[in-house]
Design an enzyme around this catalytic site. Structure first.
Site, mmCIF file in Angstrom:
data_model
loop_
_atom_site.group_PDB
_atom_site.id
_atom_site.type_symbol
_atom_site.label_atom_id
_atom_site.label_comp_id
_atom_site.label_asym_id
_atom_site.label_seq_id
_atom_site.Cartn_x
_atom_site.Cartn_y
_atom_site.Cartn_z
ATOM 1 N N ARG A 139 -0.548 54.097 27.210
ATOM 2 C CA ARG A 139 -1.419 52.926 27.407
ATOM 3 C C ARG A 139 -0.646 51.632 27.125
ATOM 4 N NH1 ARG A 139 -7.709 54.122 25.646
ATOM 5 N NH2 ARG A 139 -7.782 56.262 26.366
ATOM 6 N N HIS B 181 -11.362 62.858 17.144
ATOM 7 C CA HIS B 181 -11.985 63.164 18.443
ATOM 8 C C HIS B 181 -11.456 62.177 19.492
ATOM 9 C CE1 HIS B 181 -14.944 61.953 21.503
ATOM 10 N NE2 HIS B 181 -15.412 63.185 21.497
ATOM 11 N N ASN B 182 -11.410 60.911 19.120
ATOM 12 C CA ASN B 182 -10.954 59.899 20.077
ATOM 13 C C ASN B 182 -9.471 60.037 20.382
ATOM 14 O OD1 ASN B 182 -13.581 58.998 19.861
ATOM 15 N ND2 ASN B 182 -13.022 56.847 19.850
ATOM 16 N N ASN C 137 -32.287 42.877 15.309
ATOM 17 C CA ASN C 137 -30.967 42.414 15.742
ATOM 18 C C ASN C 137 -30.729 41.045 15.127
ATOM 19 O OD1 ASN C 137 -28.681 43.101 17.685
ATOM 20 N ND2 ASN C 137 -29.140 40.981 18.258
ATOM 21 N N TYR C 138 -29.496 40.744 14.840
ATOM 22 C CA TYR C 138 -29.131 39.476 14.207
ATOM 23 C C TYR C 138 -29.645 38.283 15.021
ATOM 24 C CZ TYR C 138 -26.036 35.797 12.422
ATOM 25 O OH TYR C 138 -25.536 34.634 11.926
ATOM 26 N N LYS D 223 -14.647 61.732 13.921
ATOM 27 C CA LYS D 223 -14.844 60.969 15.164
ATOM 28 C C LYS D 223 -13.532 60.306 15.597
ATOM 29 C CE LYS D 223 -16.529 59.116 18.764
ATOM 30 N NZ LYS D 223 -16.293 57.772 19.054
ATOM 31 N N SER E 219 -20.538 60.219 19.438
ATOM 32 C CA SER E 219 -19.781 60.225 20.688
ATOM 33 C C SER E 219 -20.679 60.542 21.864
ATOM 34 C CB SER E 219 -18.655 61.267 20.640
ATOM 35 O OG SER E 219 -18.007 61.302 21.893
ATOM 36 N N GLY E 220 -20.355 59.906 22.999
ATOM 37 C CA GLY E 220 -21.101 60.202 24.213
ATOM 38 C C GLY E 220 -21.374 58.975 25.065
ATOM 39 N N GLY E 221 -20.878 57.819 24.584
ATOM 40 C CA GLY E 221 -21.073 56.603 25.368
ATOM 41 C C GLY E 221 -22.543 56.249 25.446
ATOM 42 N N ALA F 40 -17.758 47.695 14.974
ATOM 43 C CA ALA F 40 -17.030 48.086 13.760
ATOM 44 C C ALA F 40 -16.237 46.895 13.231
ATOM 45 C CB ALA F 40 -16.114 49.256 14.073
ATOM 46 N N GLU G 249 -9.290 62.645 22.791
ATOM 47 C CA GLU G 249 -9.802 62.041 24.045
ATOM 48 C C GLU G 249 -8.667 61.301 24.779
ATOM 49 O OE1 GLU G 249 -13.586 59.779 23.576
ATOM 50 O OE2 GLU G 249 -12.450 58.068 24.337
ATOM 51 N N ARG H 3 22.398 63.670 6.588
ATOM 52 C CA ARG H 3 21.813 62.897 5.468
ATOM 53 C C ARG H 3 22.637 63.082 4.204
ATOM 54 N NH1 ARG H 3 17.272 64.720 3.717
ATOM 55 N NH2 ARG H 3 16.480 62.750 2.908
HETATM 56 C C1 6PG Z 1 -17.039 58.262 22.591
HETATM 57 C C2 6PG Z 1 -15.968 57.297 22.978
HETATM 58 C C3 6PG Z 1 -16.330 55.939 22.499
HETATM 59 C C4 6PG Z 1 -15.576 54.823 23.206
HETATM 60 C C5 6PG Z 1 -14.161 54.756 22.805
HETATM 61 C C6 6PG Z 1 -13.288 54.139 23.847
HETATM 62 O O1 6PG Z 1 -16.694 59.237 21.958
HETATM 63 O O2 6PG Z 1 -18.188 58.019 22.948
HETATM 64 O O3 6PG Z 1 -14.747 57.671 22.408
HETATM 65 O O4 6PG Z 1 -16.215 55.928 21.101
HETATM 66 O O5 6PG Z 1 -15.725 54.928 24.564
HETATM 67 O O6 6PG Z 1 -14.109 53.962 21.649
HETATM 68 O O7 6PG Z 1 -12.100 53.958 23.235
HETATM 69 P P1 6PG Z 1 -10.948 53.079 23.811
HETATM 70 O O8 6PG Z 1 -11.536 51.758 24.216
HETATM 71 O O9 6PG Z 1 -10.018 52.976 22.655
HETATM 72 O O10 6PG Z 1 -10.413 53.846 24.974
#
Ligand code: 6PG
Length: 466
Positions: A286, A184-185, A32-33, A181, A127-129, A75, A188, A444
Site C-alpha cells: 500500500r 483481523h485487519n 450524537n455530539y 480486531k 467487523s463487517g463494515g 478512534a 484482511e 555478530r
Molecule cells: C472491518 C474493516 C473495517 C474497516 C477497516 C479499513 O473489519 O469491518 O476492517 O474495520 O473497513 O478499518 O481499513 P483500512 O482503511 O486501513 O484499509
C-alpha cells in the site's frame, strides 16, 4: 420506560448498530455530539424503537441500570472526550463499550481509568463494515467477564449468526478484544493484497479481460477459496463505470489508502518478535502504491525483463488458484501465530478455536476455511503454526509447486507479487531445519563480540576471529 441500551456516535457505523439493536427489540437511546445526525436518524428510523436525546445527562438518565452505553465514534481522542463527558453522570457498575477500531493499548489505558471510577469498560472489536453493522457483524468484546455477561444478551443477538451460533464470544481481559480486531485487519490487508496479485497475474501475464477474471473469481468462490473478499472481488470486476462504460476497476486510481490498523498489527508483531512478514508486506505494498508519481517516473527509467512466451491459460488459472490458497493459509497462519504468541505474552488466554469460529460470519475476512482453522485449534489448542495442522500441512504440500511456479513466473515477467512471494519465503524459512543464521551469529561475534551458542554443547562462546 427506561431504555435498555444507549448508542453514542451516529455516523454510518453507529447509526447502523443502533438500528440493528432496535430491530432486535431493544429500546435504544441515541445521542450524537451534534444534533443533525440524531435528527436524521429519527427521521429515518423506520418505526424502530430509537429514542433521541440531545444532552448527555438526559441520555444517561434514560437508561436502565447498570447502564450500557455503546460508543461508536472515530478512534482516538474523540473516545476520550466521550468518556470524560460520561463519567460525571455514571455510577458504579455501569458499562461503556467502545465499538471503534481503537488501539488495544488505548483501550487498556481507558479500562484502568474507568476502573478507578468503578465503571466497566469493554473494548469491542466490530467487523463487517456498514452492512455488517446493520445486519450482523462479527463482534470481539474484551473487558471483565462479569461486564461482558451483562451485555452478552444484546451483543450476541445483534451479531452475525452461523448455523445458529452468534459470531460473538468473550475474547479476554482489557484490550484483548481490540487486539483481536487489529490482527483481523492485518490478515484482511494480506488477504486483499494476495487477491490483487492473483488478479494481476490473470490480467497482465495471462492477458485475460476483466469479465473473464470476474468469472474465474466467481468459480473460485464455489470451492475451497470461498470467502467474502473473493465474492466481492468478482462483483467489483463486473461493475461498469457510468461515465465511460469501462470496467469501473480500470478507472480507479491505483493508490491504496489505509487507516492504520494494518500498520499497528505489523508494529506490534515487530515489537513482540513475531514474523508477520506477509501482513507487513501487504502494508508496504500500500505504501508503494501511494507514491504513484514516482512509480510513473520510474517506469520510463527502470527496465524490466524481455517478453516471455504465452502460457496455457487453463493450466495457469489452476496454478494461480492454488498459489492464492496457499498464500492465504500462510497469511492466516501468521495472524493466528500473532494471537497465540501475544496471548502468552499478555496472559490473555485467547481461545483460537473460538476466534476462528466467530470469524466465519459478519467480518471482512469471513471464509469457508475458517471452519477447518477452528477444527485445527480444537484438536490442538497450542498448535505452533496453522501450517502444521494435518489438513493444512497436506494442502501446502500439494500446492507449493503452484506457488513456486507463479512466484517464479511473476519474477521472470517483472510482475511484482509481494505477498505471494513472501508467503513462499515464509513457508520455506519456517520449514528450514538448519538455516543460515549461523553466519549472522558468526558475523555478530566477529565485529561485536556478541557471542554465539554452539550446536554441540551448552553455553555462549566467543572467538578471536582475527
Ligand atoms: C472491518 C474493516 C473495517 C474497516 C477497516 C479499513 O473489519 O469491518 O476492517 O474495520 O473497513 O478499518 O481499513 P483500512 O482503511 O486501513 O484499509
Amino acid at each position: 420506560m427506561l431504555n435498555s441500551i444507549g448508542v453514542i456516535g451516529l455516523g454510518v457505523m453507529g447509526r447502523n448498530i443502533a438500528m440493528n439493536m432496535a430491530s432486535h427489540d431493544e429500546n435504544v437511546a441515541i445521542y450524537n455530539y451534534t444534533p443533525d445526525l440524531t435528527e436524521q436518524l429519527v427521521t429515518n428510523r423506520e418505526g424502530l424503537p430509537l429514542h433521541p436525546y440531545y444532552d448527555v445527562e438526559a441520555f444517561v438518565r434514560s437508561l436502565e441500570r447498570p447502564r450500557k452505553i455503546f460508543v461508536m465514534v472515530t478512534a482516538g481522542s474523540a473516545i476520550d472526550s466521550v468518556i470524560d463527558s460520561l463519567i460525571p453522570h455514571l455510577e458504579t457498575g455501569d458499562i461503556i463499550m467502545d465499538g471503534g477500531n481503537s488501539h488495544f493499548l488505548d483501550t487498556e489505558r481507558r479500562f484502568d481509568q474507568l476502573n478507578e471510577h468503578g465503571i466497566e469498560y469493554i473494548g469491542v472489536g466490530v467487523s463487517g463494515g456498514e452492512v455488517g453493522a446493520r445486519t450482523g457483524p462479527a463482534i470481539m468484546p474484551g473487558g471483565t467477564k462479569e461486564a461482558y455477561d451483562q451485555v452478552a444478551p444484546i451483543l450476541t443477538k445483534i451479531a452475525a449468526q452461523v448455523n445458529g451460533d452468534p459470531c460473538c464470544v468473550y475474547i479476554g481481559p482489557k484490550g484483548a478484544g481490540h487486539f483481536v480486531k487489529m490482527v483481523h485487519n492485518g490478515i484482511e490487508y494480506a488477504d486483499m493484497q494476495l487477491i490483487a496479485e492473483a488478479y494481476s497475474f490473470l490480467r497482465v501475464r495471462l492477458g485475460l479481460d476483466v469479465e473473464e477474471i470476474a468469472d474465474i473469481f466467481s468459480s473460485w468462490n464455489d470451492g475451497e477459496l470461498k470467502s467474502y473478499l473473493i465474492e466481492i472481488t468478482a462483483d467489483i470486476l463486473r461493475k461498469k463505470d457510468d461515465e465511460t462504460g469501462l470496467p469501473l476497476i480500470d478507472v480507479i486510481l491505483d493508490q491504496a489508502g489505509q487507516k492504520g490498523t494494518g500498520k499497528w498489527t505489523s508494529l506490534q508483531s515487530i515489537d513482540n518478535g513475531i514474523a508477520s512478514s506477509i501482513i507487513t508486506e501487504a502494508l508496504f505494498a500500500r505504501y508503494l502504491s501511494a507514491v504513484k508519481a514516482e512509480r510513473v517516473a520510474a517506469a520510463s527509467v527502470l527496465g524490466g525483463p524481455e517478453a516471455r512466451p504465452a502460457l496455457d491459460k487453463d493450466v495457469w488459472i489452476e496454478r494461480i488458484r492454488q498459489a492464492l490458497y496457499m498464500g492465504k493459509i500462510a497469511a492466516y497462519a501468521q495472524g493466528f501465530t500473532q494471537y497465540r504468541t501475544s496471548s502468552e505474552l499478555y496472559d490473555w488466554n485467547l481461545r483460537l478455536e473460538e476466534i476462528a469460529l466467530i470469524f466465519r460470519g459478519g467480518c471482512i475476512i469471513r471464509a469457508e476455511f475458517l471452519n477447518v482453522i477452528s477444527e485445527a485449534f480444537a484438536t490442538d489448542a497450542s498448535l505452533d503454526n496453522l501450517m502444521l495442522a494435518p489438513y493444512f500441512a497436506d494442502k501446502v504440500q500439494a500446492y507449493q509447486t503452484s506457488l513456486r511456479q507463479v512466484v517464479a513466473e511473476g519474477a521472470l515477467t517483472g510482475l511484482a507479487s509481494p505477498c505471494l512471494s513472501t508467503s513462499l519465503t515464509y513457508y520455506d524459512s519456517y520449514r528450514t531445519a538448519n538455516s543460515n543464521a549461523n553466519i549472522l551469529q558468526a558475523q555478530r561475534d566477529y565485529f561485536g563480540a556478541h557471542t554465539y551458542a554452539r550446536t554441540d554443547r551448552e553455553g555462549m562462546f566467543h572467538t578471536e576471529w582475527q
